[in-house]
Design a protein around this motif. Structure first.
Motif, PDB file in Angstrom:
ATOM      1  N   ASN B  31       0.824  -1.211   0.000  1.00  0.00           N
ATOM      2  CA  ASN B  31       0.000   0.000   0.000  1.00  0.00           C
ATOM      3  C   ASN B  31       0.858   1.262   0.000  1.00  0.00           C
ATOM      4  N   LEU B  35       0.765   4.069  -2.833  1.00  0.00           N
ATOM      5  CA  LEU B  35       0.623   5.484  -2.456  1.00  0.00           C
ATOM      6  C   LEU B  35       1.738   6.316  -3.087  1.00  0.00           C
ATOM      7  N   ARG B  39      -1.091   5.495  -7.362  1.00  0.00           N
ATOM      8  CA  ARG B  39      -2.113   4.602  -7.917  1.00  0.00           C
ATOM      9  C   ARG B  39      -3.181   4.228  -6.895  1.00  0.00           C
ATOM     10  N   VAL B  40      -3.594   5.212  -6.123  1.00  0.00           N
ATOM     11  CA  VAL B  40      -4.683   5.002  -5.160  1.00  0.00           C
ATOM     12  C   VAL B  40      -5.764   6.042  -5.418  1.00  0.00           C
ATOM     13  N   LYS B  41      -6.971   5.725  -4.968  1.00  0.00           N
ATOM     14  CA  LYS B  41      -8.077   6.672  -5.182  1.00  0.00           C
ATOM     15  C   LYS B  41      -8.164   7.696  -4.061  1.00  0.00           C
ATOM     16  N   GLY B  42      -7.581   7.370  -2.916  1.00  0.00           N
ATOM     17  CA  GLY B  42      -7.659   8.302  -1.794  1.00  0.00           C
ATOM     18  C   GLY B  42      -6.767   7.883  -0.646  1.00  0.00           C
ATOM     19  N   VAL B  43      -6.596   8.829   0.273  1.00  0.00           N
ATOM     20  CA  VAL B  43      -5.802   8.562   1.483  1.00  0.00           C
ATOM     21  C   VAL B  43      -6.669   8.936   2.682  1.00  0.00           C
ATOM     22  N   ARG B  44      -6.746   8.034   3.655  1.00  0.00           N
ATOM     23  CA  ARG B  44      -7.514   8.358   4.871  1.00  0.00           C
ATOM     24  C   ARG B  44      -6.753   9.424   5.664  1.00  0.00           C
ATOM     25  N   THR B  47      -4.342   7.785   7.987  1.00  0.00           N
ATOM     26  CA  THR B  47      -3.073   7.355   7.378  1.00  0.00           C
ATOM     27  C   THR B  47      -2.166   8.557   7.148  1.00  0.00           C
TER      28      THR B  47
END
Lengths: 183, 74
Positions: B31, B35, B39-44, B47
């Motif tokens: 992950n 990141l 190539r991710v749709k979002g970050v919490r 995180t």
């Protein structure tokens, strides 16, 4: 993404594989039986007459009637065969552990759609069949009827439930896939 | 995607490896790699806060907005 590959128990996977192997056999049996009962001579005529119930005695079975009846009924059963083929693809995915997937939901929806179409066409096919088998009768003895039984309604309702379940599964799997892309 | 993740720059500045960061913030190395490559749709937020704490930086130093795109940089 194959998120659920190791989730399905071995017994369930085996059951799915067995069921997947049975579905094409069932589809072929339905198609063959339909073709046989329409195209084979005399021994099936009595069954054809009895299946037409109240119209016993009015039926004239000529080669053309056989061909037309076979065509209409084969087309109808082909929809059921397509539904079974979709079920086979779905079961194979289940066996591979792909339970909570977008494609799985889409296949379940396709199975529901095909089954719903099959159920919806039953009264129309019955009407067409009745018309076909009385078409060779003299004028005044031809029949056209329409009947809706509880079995068709039940099948249609079950199909709608399967269809909705497939849609919900596909949406849920899409959301889960989306969620997996948020770190 | 006009949001560019500059996590690799910050990791280099702090001389920290992806594996260490992953262990520190409790997410998988895969992950972190996703990141880093954007190539991710979002970050919490959770995180992001952990990354900021581990790398002693601000969110603005990790994320950059570029209207012309630039998906895989950073």
């Amino acid at each position: 993404m194959n998120a659920a590959a190791d989730v399905i128990p071995r017994v369930s996977a085996r059951l799915c594989r067995v069921a997947a192997a049975v579905t094409p056999v069932a589809a072929a049996a339905f198609l063959s039986f339909t073709a046989y009962s329409w195209l084979m001579p005399s021994e099936n005529d009595e069954r054809l007459r009895s299946s037409m119930g109240h119209y016993l005695g009015l039926i004239t079975v000529t080669p053309l009637v056989r061909l037309a009846g076979c065509g209409v009924n084969l087309l109808h059963v082909a929809i059921l065969a397509f539904a079974l083929w979709s079920a086979r693809a779905l079961l194979l995915r289940f066996a591979a552990g792909e339970v909570f997937e977008i494609e799985t939901g889409a296949l379940l929806r396709r199975f529901g759609k095909a089954l719903l179409l099959y159920a919806a066409l039953i009264p129309l096919v019955n009407s067409a069949t009745l018309l076909i088998v009385t078409l060779a009768n003299p004028a005044g003895e031809r029949a056209l009827g329409f009947g809706l039984g509880s079995e068709e309604i039940t099948l249609a309702l079950v199909s709608v439930v399967i269809l909705v379940t497939g849609s919900v599964l596909a949406d849920a799997a899409r959301m889960a896939a989306d969620h997996r892309q948020i770190v | 995607m006009p949001i560019v993740v500059r996590l690799d720059v910050m990791l280099a500045r702090r001389k920290m490896r992806s594996k260490e960061l992953a262990e520190h913030i409790g997410i998988t190395e895969a992950n972190v790699s996703l990141l880093k490559s954007g190539r991710v749709k979002g970050v919490r937020f959770e995180t992001l806060a952990q990354i900021c704490a581990a790398l002693d930086c601000q969110p603005g130093e990790l994320l950059e907005y570029r209207p012309d795109g630039g998906a895989s940089e950073g």
